[in-house]
Scaffold this motif. Sequence first.
Motif, PDB file in Angstrom:
ATOM      1  N   UNK A   1       0.797  -1.178  -0.012  1.00 42.87           N
ATOM      2  CA  UNK A   1      -0.088   0.032   0.065  1.00 42.87           C
ATOM      3  C   UNK A   1       0.842   1.428  -0.202  1.00 42.87           C
ATOM      4  N   UNK A   2       1.833   1.180  -0.693  1.00 50.80           N
ATOM      5  CA  UNK A   2       3.101   2.396  -0.642  1.00 50.80           C
ATOM      6  C   UNK A   2       2.129   3.508  -1.423  1.00 50.80           C
ATOM      7  N   UNK A   3       1.218   3.369  -1.941  1.00 51.56           N
ATOM      8  CA  UNK A   3       0.563   4.614  -2.910  1.00 51.56           C
ATOM      9  C   UNK A   3      -0.275   5.342  -1.847  1.00 51.56           C
ATOM     10  N   UNK A   4      -0.646   5.068  -0.688  1.00 54.11           N
ATOM     11  CA  UNK A   4      -1.025   5.678   0.254  1.00 54.11           C
ATOM     12  C   UNK A   4      -0.562   7.073   0.714  1.00 54.11           C
ATOM     13  N   UNK A   5      -1.430   8.321   0.453  1.00 53.30           N
ATOM     14  CA  UNK A   5      -0.720   9.455   0.679  1.00 53.30           C
ATOM     15  C   UNK A   5      -0.225   9.725   2.102  1.00 53.30           C
ATOM     16  N   UNK A   6       0.823  10.395   2.134  1.00 54.34           N
ATOM     17  CA  UNK A   6       1.499  10.728   3.689  1.00 54.34           C
ATOM     18  C   UNK A   6       1.612  11.892   3.888  1.00 54.34           C
ATOM     19  N   UNK A   7       1.238  12.392   4.965  1.00 54.55           N
ATOM     20  CA  UNK A   7       1.310  13.784   5.613  1.00 54.55           C
ATOM     21  C   UNK A   7       2.186  13.664   6.636  1.00 54.55           C
ATOM     22  N   UNK A   8       3.471  14.441   6.416  1.00 56.47           N
ATOM     23  CA  UNK A   8       4.645  14.419   7.468  1.00 56.47           C
ATOM     24  C   UNK A   8       4.264  15.769   8.242  1.00 56.47           C
ATOM     25  N   UNK A   9       4.364  15.462   9.566  1.00 58.73           N
ATOM     26  CA  UNK A   9       3.892  16.769  10.477  1.00 58.73           C
ATOM     27  C   UNK A   9       4.865  16.627  11.783  1.00 58.73           C
ATOM     28  N   UNK A  10       5.403  17.927  11.694  1.00 58.67           N
ATOM     29  CA  UNK A  10       6.591  18.192  12.770  1.00 58.67           C
ATOM     30  C   UNK A  10       5.744  17.845  13.976  1.00 58.67           C
ATOM     31  N   UNK A  11       4.690  18.217  14.093  1.00 61.24           N
ATOM     32  CA  UNK A  11       3.837  18.219  15.541  1.00 61.24           C
ATOM     33  C   UNK A  11       3.739  16.827  16.202  1.00 61.24           C
ATOM     34  N   UNK A  12       3.879  15.836  15.144  1.00 58.81           N
ATOM     35  CA  UNK A  12       4.189  14.436  15.724  1.00 58.81           C
ATOM     36  C   UNK A  12       5.203  13.949  16.072  1.00 58.81           C
ATOM     37  N   UNK A  13       6.321  14.799  15.801  1.00 62.22           N
ATOM     38  CA  UNK A  13       7.769  14.491  16.253  1.00 62.22           C
ATOM     39  C   UNK A  13       7.925  13.908  17.616  1.00 62.22           C
ATOM     40  N   UNK A  14       8.974  13.050  18.023  1.00 61.59           N
ATOM     41  CA  UNK A  14       9.133  12.836  19.408  1.00 61.59           C
ATOM     42  C   UNK A  14       9.363  14.017  20.351  1.00 61.59           C
ATOM     43  N   UNK A  15       9.058  13.726  21.498  1.00 64.18           N
ATOM     44  CA  UNK A  15       9.100  14.834  22.613  1.00 64.18           C
ATOM     45  C   UNK A  15      10.714  15.402  22.489  1.00 64.18           C
ATOM     46  N   UNK A  16      10.614  16.627  22.329  1.00 64.55           N
ATOM     47  CA  UNK A  16      12.218  17.071  22.544  1.00 64.55           C
ATOM     48  C   UNK A  16      12.876  16.743  23.979  1.00 64.55           C
TER      49      UNK A  16
END
Length: 248
Positions: free
Chosen positions: A74-89
């Motif tokens: 399912x590599x066709x699935x659109x991906x949203x990269x969101x910095x707000x999901x980053x690990x806790x600093x």
Amino acid sequence: MYKIVFMRHGESTWNLANRFTGWVDVDLTEKGVAEARQAGKLLKEAGFSFDLAYTSVLKRAIRTLWTTLDEMDQMYVPVKNDWRLNERHYGALQGLNKAETAAQYGDEQVLVWRRSYDTPPNPLEPSDPRASFNDPRYAGLAREQIPLTECLKDTVARVLPAWNDSIAPAIRAGKQIIISAHGNSLRALIKYLDGISDNDIVGLNIPNGQPLVYELDADLKPIKSYYLGDQSAIQAALAAVANQGKSK
Ligand SMILES: O=C(O)[C@H](O)COP(=O)(O)O
């Protein structure tokens, strides 16, 4: 009823080395890649099919997502990269070995830094080369949005807008969603969804690379949640995460 899948990235090189990682962009180990493949197999066997995927801007979560979707074809699935999901600093702890830090400052102090809701580790100096001000992936952010340290409360404050503005509306629109993120950004989301108190969140750990399914009602309140896969292995992995911050 809606369903959403959360997944912490597979084992990273700094998970293996037991180092505080936070916003440092380390990759997966071979074991981490294998965990992501196994997650894809489990999701496929369970009949999951996604319309949309979310991940952070850190490669351990991104590669976990790609590998899982690849395994599912399912590599066709659109991906949203969101910095707000980053690990806790993780502030000035980033790069330090967790067990050595516990030997130096005590297990209790390290538990406070790792799991308390509102006590952040010491911040990086703004001039520290590890600060993310000049990293192009954060170029669209105001300087005050880029952390030098965070407690879980701070992470909740940035993860929740991602949930409310983007993820929740997509769920309501009927999208089947997978989120590949990090131990503490997922703890932030789960705290909110399950209404976990500031005290009880200390006891919540998330294992690497295990799909966690949430079934939600029409108001997006959890009906039930469960990990796919071998339950005793998951319990052992949860205990191992808890023990990473102990001196012995
Ligand atoms: O940033 C890290 O070190 C890990 O991804 C999460 O670490 P923790 O389990 O010590 O919070």
